[in-house]
Design an enzyme around this catalytic site. Structure first.
Site, PDB file in Angstrom:
ATOM      1  CD1 TRP A   1      -7.106  41.904  96.458  1.00 57.91           C
ATOM      2  CD2 TRP A   1      -4.939  43.182  97.020  1.00 57.91           C
ATOM      3  NE1 TRP A   1      -6.820  43.236  95.427  1.00 57.91           N
ATOM      4  CE2 TRP A   1      -5.129  43.642  95.728  1.00 57.91           C
ATOM      5  CE3 TRP A   1      -3.972  43.944  97.583  1.00 57.91           C
ATOM      6  CZ2 TRP A   1      -3.729  44.476  95.264  1.00 57.91           C
ATOM      7  CZ3 TRP A   1      -2.853  44.795  96.290  1.00 57.91           C
ATOM      8  CH2 TRP A   1      -3.084  44.553  95.529  1.00 57.91           C
TER       9      TRP A   1
ATOM     10  NE  ARG B   1       1.875  39.322  88.011  1.00 56.48           N
ATOM     11  CZ  ARG B   1       1.931  40.459  89.357  1.00 56.48           C
ATOM     12  NH1 ARG B   1       2.483  40.609  90.296  1.00 56.48           N
ATOM     13  NH2 ARG B   1       0.452  40.772  88.635  1.00 56.48           N
TER      14      ARG B   1
ATOM     15  CD  GLU C   1       7.348  42.971  90.538  1.00 54.45           C
ATOM     16  OE1 GLU C   1       5.504  42.345  90.035  1.00 54.45           O
ATOM     17  OE2 GLU C   1       7.230  42.807  91.805  1.00 54.45           O
TER      18      GLU C   1
ATOM     19  CG  ASP D   1       2.014  38.087  92.876  1.00 57.13           C
ATOM     20  OD1 ASP D   1       1.519  37.014  93.827  1.00 57.13           O
ATOM     21  OD2 ASP D   1       2.074  39.314  93.097  1.00 57.13           O
TER      22      ASP D   1
ATOM     23  CE1 TYR E   1      -2.196  42.104  92.957  1.00 55.49           C
ATOM     24  CE2 TYR E   1      -1.370  40.027  92.039  1.00 55.49           C
ATOM     25  CZ  TYR E   1      -1.122  41.472  92.314  1.00 55.49           C
ATOM     26  OH  TYR E   1       0.552  42.035  92.346  1.00 55.49           O
TER      27      TYR E   1
ATOM     28  NE  ARG F   1       7.828  38.136  94.651  1.00 49.83           N
ATOM     29  CZ  ARG F   1       7.966  39.149  93.776  1.00 49.83           C
ATOM     30  NH1 ARG F   1       9.723  39.394  92.876  1.00 49.83           N
ATOM     31  NH2 ARG F   1       6.820  39.792  94.334  1.00 49.83           N
TER      32      ARG F   1
ATOM     33  CD  GLU G   1       5.440  37.317  92.973  1.00 51.56           C
ATOM     34  OE1 GLU G   1       6.151  37.371  92.068  1.00 51.56           O
ATOM     35  OE2 GLU G   1       4.681  38.219  93.806  1.00 51.56           O
TER      36      GLU G   1
ATOM     37  CG  HIS H   1      -0.989  39.486  95.367  1.00 47.10           C
ATOM     38  ND1 HIS H   1      -1.916  39.874  96.286  1.00 47.10           N
ATOM     39  CD2 HIS H   1      -0.177  40.193  95.067  1.00 47.10           C
ATOM     40  CE1 HIS H   1      -1.565  41.327  96.156  1.00 47.10           C
ATOM     41  NE2 HIS H   1      -0.082  41.311  95.741  1.00 47.10           N
TER      42      HIS H   1
ATOM     43  CD  GLU I   1       4.548  40.987  97.053  1.00 42.97           C
ATOM     44  OE1 GLU I   1       5.265  40.396  96.417  1.00 42.97           O
ATOM     45  OE2 GLU I   1       3.236  41.970  96.800  1.00 42.97           O
TER      46      GLU I   1
END
Ligand code: KDG
Ligand code: MG
Length: 414
Positions: A414, A147, A351, A222, A159, A295, A248, A224, A274
């Site tokens: 975030w 990643r 992961e 990612d 991040y 995921r 992601e 996020h 997630e």
């Protein structure tokens, strides 16, 4: 067999973990993970005050019945706190069943469909050169999938730019200096984050990585959950030439229909989940074939019982799993991930983090990394334990996830 005691052990060997230990009248016990980063004590209270009294005297062999009674029987269903509490119980019950059978969990789930579980690590950096350098280091460690996250110009503390170290630690060393990282006694502010800058820098990062590293390394990124649908569609399209393993969590988790826009815009594979809590979150993305990897986090969806159902629901749609594996869930959850990974037909990738020694002392039994793969523990059940004496040396410390703010000071995801 009867459940005699439910112990909730909150410990902070570098970061907080909420552990469940279910004791039985036959001397067998099981362990599970019920950690919810930043809201640990809410889950501990749900377990201690509301769930434990319901379990005393119940037969631990009836995992599905206990799961249903905690999920549907409470009337108020779902949500991160309840599903995390259920996960801790669920993992501990599967652990007991494995110990009773004398078999590792993957055997109870149907036996191995593969040897190890292909896994990915994180590489980050202040600019493309530093990310490239960190990707190369991961390649040297044997990783085949990595990643990649880069600092966003003008933003403070982007991040993911701390890479694998940031993923493994609550107070990543860079955190205090730059305000970056995952957690702190009060929330860090990731400041000045602007989608415009992000959308410019990320395609440049992957153009650089492909031109210097070639096509053989598998790369992913990612988002996020930070983009809106049209921005995510643009990013997915602009990343197409760089052939990502997946992009992601491009969007917030609530409005599933938004994924249509991303899907229609590009062939970049999409991963999501997630922040999901049940199979019902996953369903619309499956039935409309809007994603390629699911995921979810086993600790936040009610454990192994829900994960195997989600994987089975995904299979006919040719959607693979990529269970969440951050440092903020305990080794028991990582072990559960890998037992599921090696026993289902539609496993995609896992992961992973390298747990610091201190975590391994308190919570032994995490899956072992070797040659780009994670290998399940062969001990009965999850193969994990809680060293209660060591855990007691590290009491809970209040800890929050960071908050992201735009250049004008407004709160962003975030
Ligand atoms: O507690 C939040 C973390 O689990 C999350 O930020 C990690 O996005 C993450 C990932 O992909 O590992
Ligand atoms: Mg993520």
């Amino acid at each position: 067999m009867k459940i005699t005691e439910v112990r909730v052990i909150v410990t902070c060997p570098g970061r907080n973990y909420v552990c469940v230990k279910i004791m039985t009248d036959e001397g067998l016990y099981g362990v599970g993970d019920a950690t919810l980063n930043g809201r640990e004590l809410a889950v501990a209270a749900a377990l201690q005050e509301h769930i434990a009294p319901l379990l005393i005297g119940r037969d631990p062999e009836r995992i599905e019945d206990i799961w249903q009674s905690l999920f549907r029987g409470s009337y108020w269903r779902g949500g991160p706190i309840q599903m995390t509490a259920i996960a801790g119980v669920d993992m501990a019950l599967w652990d007991i069943k494995g110990k009773q059978a004398g078999l590792p969990l993957y055997q109870l789930l149907g036996g191995k469909t593969r040897e190890g579980a292909l896994c990915y690590t994180h590489a980050g950096g202040r600019d493309a050169i530093e990310v490239e350098d960190n990707v190369r280091k991961s390649l040297e460690r044997g990783f085949e999938v990595i990643r990649a996250q880069v600092a966003v110009p003008k933003a403070i503390g982007t991040y993911g730019t701390g890479g694998a170290a940031e993923a493994a630690s609550a107070s990543w060393a860079g955190a205090t200096a730059e305000g970056v990282g995952d957690g702190g006694p009060m929330p860090y502010v990731e400041a000045n984050w602007e989608p415009r800058e992000y959308l410019k820098i990320v395609p440049k990062l992957f153009a650089h990585l492909r031109s210097t590293l070639g096509e053989d390394v598998e790369l992913l990124h990612d988002v996020h959950e930070r983009l809106n649908p049209i921005e995510a569609a643009r990013l997915a399209r602009e990343l197409e030439p760089y052939h990502l393993f997946f992009l992601e969590d491009p969007l917030r988790p609530e409005h599933k229909e938004s994924f249509r826009m991303v899907r229609n815009a590009s062939t970049t594979p999409i991963a999501m989940g997630e922040l999901f809590h049940t199979k019902y979150d996953c369903l619309p993305l499956f039935t409309e074939q809007l994603i390629d990897f699911i995921r979810c986090d086993l600790t936040h969806i009610g454990g192994v019982t829900e994960a195997t159902k989600i994987a089975a629901l995904a299979e006919p749609f040719q959607i693979k799993t990529a269970w969440h594996g951050p440092g903020d869930i305990a080794p028991m959850a990582h072990s559960a991930n890998v037992h599921v990974d090696v026993s289902i037909p539609n496993f995609g990738i896992q992961e992973m983090v390298f747990f610091p020694d201190i975590v391994q002392e308190v919570l032994p039994g995490a899956p072992v990394y070797r040659e780009g793969r994670l290998w399940p523990n062969e001990a009965p059940g999850l193969g994990c334990d809680i060293n209660e004496e060591a855990a007691a040396k590290y009491p809970y410390q209040r800890n929050y996830l960071p908050v992201c703010r735009r250049a004008d000071g407004a709160v962003h995801d975030w």
